[in-house]
Write an enzyme that holds these catalytic residues in place. Structure first.
Site, short mmCIF file in Angstrom:
data_model
loop_
_atom_site.label_atom_id
_atom_site.label_comp_id
_atom_site.label_asym_id
_atom_site.label_seq_id
_atom_site.Cartn_x
_atom_site.Cartn_y
_atom_site.Cartn_z
N HIS A 1 0.83 -1.20 0.00
CA HIS A 1 0.00 0.00 0.00
C HIS A 1 0.87 1.25 0.00
CE1 HIS A 1 -2.31 -3.33 1.76
NE2 HIS A 1 -3.37 -2.75 1.28
N HIS B 1 -4.16 3.30 -3.31
CA HIS B 1 -4.26 2.64 -2.01
C HIS B 1 -3.48 1.34 -1.91
CE1 HIS B 1 -6.01 1.05 1.69
NE2 HIS B 1 -6.17 -0.07 1.04
N GLU C 1 -17.92 -4.44 24.37
CA GLU C 1 -17.12 -5.66 24.50
C GLU C 1 -15.86 -5.61 23.64
OE1 GLU C 1 -20.31 -5.51 23.57
OE2 GLU C 1 -21.41 -6.27 25.30
N HIS D 1 -28.67 -15.10 24.29
CA HIS D 1 -27.69 -14.96 25.36
C HIS D 1 -27.04 -16.28 25.74
CE1 HIS D 1 -29.44 -11.04 25.52
NE2 HIS D 1 -28.80 -10.68 26.61
#
Lengths: 676, 676
Positions: free
Chosen positions: A29, A264, A416, A478
């Site tokens: 890149h 890129h 999380e 869950h």
């Protein structure tokens, strides 16, 4: 404001190395390194406090390249600054066993603070670095003695800012007012699919102000002086984290590719490189750096002086606060556990085993923390807004809060992934052993950060509670089913699913002693009976798998983990009554068990002719790995109901297990007869 | 602005049902339903256009409860509005096989538009609903005929806004100006760990304005009229999505628990419930709803009228645009594939198999799309900013852009999780089959949304390219190792790892025909040779596993997937020369294979006495499930280098596989001798 001639040349040296290395590799890149060249000059050309000769200097500034695909920028900077990274390594960019892999890898290349590539996570790691600095400053600094006093810098791109983790990490950084975190945003308006306005039209300045950040710019990212002044302003106004928005042109310098998505991710090609050399005025051959440019970049002398100064200050600190200094050396420099750890751990485990208490393993985990954490100030706990469920806090832990960093437990909020990546940053920083909790199901959210910890060999401890349908009424969203087995697949991660309090204590102790691996502790919501063990068996838990209860000439081997261990034991008792002796193997950690010598493993599992049957309230696919010919498990989603009803519904009873054993033995016998 | 007496009573009916049901279950979350009761009255008490008698009415407004733990609010609303959800079901809240599980589950309870609980995802689903509406409106509506014209509403809480996915989804919604998306934020300032200011201090209004949203409020969320007026304003000013910030008190009405974290996740208890009844003036017994309140809530008559009106308008549309109307009925109502699909699929597969072209499977995937997608306007492609790498676009697909919804391919930006959850929303909406691409490694980011698609049985197709170390130079951060096996663990997800173009075409066709499962297609970056097949073998691909190349009395069975299929074939040829016949089984989809009848599976895998050896460039743990006694795989992280060098380094060569076969046979023989 202007960029001086030497600064221009310094920037062009980065450009040239990036395009040449990508071209040599025929892969990589070039666009981002070329676009960020002046930003890099502004930071690495003077502001960054580091010592190329000692990448471990504890109080160095941290630098993170969150847009890790720009790796050649970092390699060029490390090489030119004087790190142990030769020009030959740059020539071997992206080749096998070079120190210059496609994306920066911590532990492989000196000066690479964290492994980046998966976008957004480097930024979150940087928040972790800044948080670690703030916590350690609170714990160690004393009036007149600022031995912990450094900045955390991060370069990031549009991709990082699109990723959700950027929100989690930066919202928390703003809330906690981590003022020594300085982020430089390479705003080039291009991502792989093209001009970003079709999919990313955020007012990023307003967004970060909404997080409580100081936002500087947008400024011209190709104006070294402008970036340098913003950096100085950020350091001078450190009440809040700072985002410096640098408008840049991707592939800047390349007449044909600048400002395009094509810059890129592919080499410029020989012709375009020649054209670029002409445009930027870089007449030197590939990988050639003129001596004057080398001298301008060389940071060794300044770095050595900076570190010497710190060492002098640390010596004064040691005189004034010898105990604190010794603790600093233990935790931050030598990265050792406290001297009494082994004895304390041994006693705690022995006491736990002796207590024979029926307790949820999440509760056993908290008991272990209560026993060990007060003696281990490096432990930094937390939870993604489930503290009272994960039981990650311990008596006297205190809470880390925006203006109070004396606590040892952090409410990360419902974040999380951010939590996991922040913990990675803190572990990389050194001086802290982070652990954090959430429900096992939501390990999905943080999964790639767990993987990154494993890849980087970092000690991060995940406390995943509510580890099965035993969670009950919250229902299938869950209830983990596939998660235990799925985590076991991550190379370098130790997964524990302990079956009672003694196994939980062992799991925690192993997680603390294991300095080069992340660990996941899968813990129950519901109480589990304590299993009786000889002292030798208590010790054997640490091998990850062991015979918990044997019978002479067993006809089958039941292998169980976690909450199903009790089931195997109950089935054994029932089978005893039926005159059918079976062995029970407890397998709390398959990765640990897999690392034991072959003879031990074979001794535990028994001869292949004796059928093995796995028992775990989750996916059964992994049992074949242990030669099991049958398994009691759950290969479908759960249901919402009280836990007892669910275990019953899905056949997790001693009676069902007994039936499975008998059925398996009958089938094996039939197969044997057929074969013979 | 005030809340009228009947509205207060309506709100209190929701409160009472929520606290009574949670109490009866002795489990659940009373606080959020009680806090959002007035918001619910404002929306469901008049604004929401739905028909309780027909939850499938295509042009109904969609409602998502993103803070799914507030499920009792939704159940109470469905029950009181007149959906087929009896009071007995409410009494059985969170009990086995009730229609009122702990978190709302789509497909189980009429009127539940999506399954929620994992925070943030419901919000992203709602963005998907709004996007589907916008796309379908573009495709079907004609001047004077707005047959697709509904709103998508979502309730969400602080937790949803902390999750990173809220950023991904809402940033994209703002960029795309999805003006018929209206979100109501239950800003109660409390999450499980307590008052949120310690971990969540965002200026959420400013944040959403930065995304280009219209933000209304903060207003008093307990003032029904204020919320209703904001809703009306949002509908009247639909140039941008709207966030209505409603300040509320969690557990409102409960004198002892209101405004506390304790109200969140546990029953109030009998005494507190009695006190609450007194405070809110609700003298009725548990689950008792006075007739007047029932009548006020009953939405059946209005709903039937709304749907009748739409049906009249649709009839006029059918008269004016019979073909479009037929297409609408096929795609949106009957949810059928196009009439010519089977024949087209068959021809495409046959042509692909005949072409025998060596091609990367990602390229084969694009070829398949080029053949089928133009005939399937319901296919909506996309990529998380890797379009040119994933090859998810096809000739003439066009790009969905902020003011142009005629395209059929969407650049989601670098938002893997958001993409997956938006696709779930679009699939749930109906009328579209969404597919989206990223690198396989980054399936980690979207993992829980893939799981949710499986749980909800939604047809969402994930195109995961760069499926192994074959990715090469980008290195271990980008090289999947554990991912294929880890995805196979998700119940209800079909995973395909095709070995050449014909298997890729079959995988796509299966994914399109499979209307009640998500699929993951794991595709190579690198070219793979085409394998020769009989027509019967081409058909057998669809069984997930089949004998690709057999030998009389094979001494071993090689089972391979994807890029390693060629290796197994090459090894077979080498072993032929050595006089050692082996069978090659291709296993492109283990989940499909596992669903075949036992006799077929046994016939393919052969008798147990013939050793089976698995071959896949990834985790070997799953091979035991197929009785393999050895495997050639990768149980560690990769490296950065050209792909060829990596396959060589990690032993993926025909010669190494041959050696493994010989070694395995020798070991089995030795074991046999010992046993005998």
């Amino acid at each position: 404001m202007t960029t001086t001639t030497i600064q221009k040349t310094q920037a062009n040296a980065l450009r040239a190395l990036a395009m040449d290395a990508v071209q040599a590799a025929n892969s990589g890149h070039p666009g981002a390194p070329m676009g960020m060249a002046e930003m890099a000059v502004a930071l690495w050309g003077g502001a960054l406090r580091h010592n190329p000769a000692d990448p471990q200097w504890p109080d160095r500034d941290r630098f993170v390249l969150s847009n890790g695909h720009a790796s050649m920028l970092l390699y060029a900077l490390l090489h030119l600054s004087g790190y142990d990274l030769s020009i030959e390594e740059l020539k071997a960019f992206r080749q096998l066993h070079s120190k210059t892999p496609g994306h920066p890898e911590h532990g492989l290349t000196p000066g690479v603070e964290t492994t980046t590539g998966p976008l957004g996570q480097g930024l979150a790691n940087a928040v972790g670095f800044a948080l670690a600095e703030r916590l350690l400053a609170e714990q160690f600094n004393r009036p007149g003695h600022a031995v912990v006093d450094h900045h955390s810098y991060v370069f990031l791109g549009d991709g990082c800012l699109m990723e959700g983790i950027s929100h989690e990490a930066c919202s928390l950084a703003g809330t906690l007012k981590l003022g020594k975190l300085i982020a430089l945003y390479d705003a080039n308006g291009i991502s792989i699919d093209g001009k970003i306005e079709g999919w990313f039209a955020d007012d990023t300045a307003a967004r970060f102000e909404a997080y409580g950040w100081q936002v500087l710019g947008p400024l011209d990212g190709h104006d070294v002086e402008a970036v340098a002044q913003a950096l100085a302003h950020a350091r001078a106004h450190a009440e809040r984290p700072t985002l410096i928005i640098c408008r840049t042109t991707i592939g800047a310098g390349s007449p044909g590719r600048a400002g395009t998505a094509k810059a890129h991710g592919e080499p410029l090609g020989a012709a375009e490189i020649a054209a670029t050399r002409a445009v930027i005025g870089w007449p030197h051959g590939p990988f050639e750096i003129p001596e004057g440019v080398r001298q301008a970049w060389d940071a060794r002398e300044r770095g050595a002086a900076l570190q010497r100064d710190w060492q002098r200050r640390f010596a004064a600190y040691r005189d004034a606060h010898p105990q604190l200094a010794a603790e600093f050396e233990r935790r931050v420099i030598r990265r050792e556990l406290p001297p009494g750890f082994e004895m304390l751990a041994f006693k705690t485990l022995a006491a736990t085993a002796q207590r024979q208490e029926a307790v949820a393993t999440r509760k056993a985990s908290q008991q272990l923390l209560a026993a060990l954490a007060p003696q281990m100030p490096e432990l930094l706990g937390g939870s993604a807004d489930l503290t009272g469920s994960n039981l990650t806090d311990f008596p006297g832990c205190g809470s880390v809060m925006p203006d109070d960093f004396a606590g040892r437990h952090l409410s990360y909020g419902v974040r999380e992934f951010g939590m996991a990546a922040l913990m990675n940053g803190m572990a990389l920083h050194g001086g802290l052993i982070p652990y954090g909790g959430t429900f096992l199901t939501f390990s999905d959210y943080s999964r790639n950060a767990i993987r990154m910890a494993a890849l980087m060999k970092q000690q991060v401890i995940h406390v995943f509670t509510h580890d099965s349908i035993g969670l009950g009424e919250d229902g299938p969203t869950h209830q983990p089913v596939e998660h235990a087995e799925s985590l076991r697949l991550i190379p370098g991660l130790d997964v524990w699913r302990p079956g009672d309090a003694a196994e939980t204590a062992t799991a925690w102790i192993a997680a603390l002693q294991q300095r080069e691996r992340p660990c996941a502790l899968l813990l129950t919501r519901q109480a589990l009976p304590a299993q009786p063990r000889t002292p030798e068996q208590v010790v054997a838990i640490a091998r990850g798998g062991y015979v918990l209860s044997d019978r002479p000439q067993p006809r089958a081997v039941l292998i169980a983990s976690g909450s199903e261990l009790q089931l195997a034991m109950a089935a054994q008792r029932l089978l005893d009554e039926q005159g059918l002796p079976v062995r029970v193997v407890s397998l709390p950690s398959s990765s640990l068990f897999d690392r034991q010598e072959r003879a031990y493993r074979e001794a535990v599992l028994g001869p292949r002719a004796v059928p093995r049957i796995g028992v775990e309230a989750g996916s059964t696919r992994g049992w074949g790995h242990y030669g099991c010919v049958a398994a009691l498990g759950l290969d479908r989603f759960g249901e919402s109901a009280p836990a007892g009803a669910l275990f019953e519904l899905f056949g997790f009873s001693a009676a069902k297990l007994v039936a499975l054993v008998r059925q398996t033995l009958a089938q094996e016998e039939a197969a044997c007869t057929t074969t013979n």
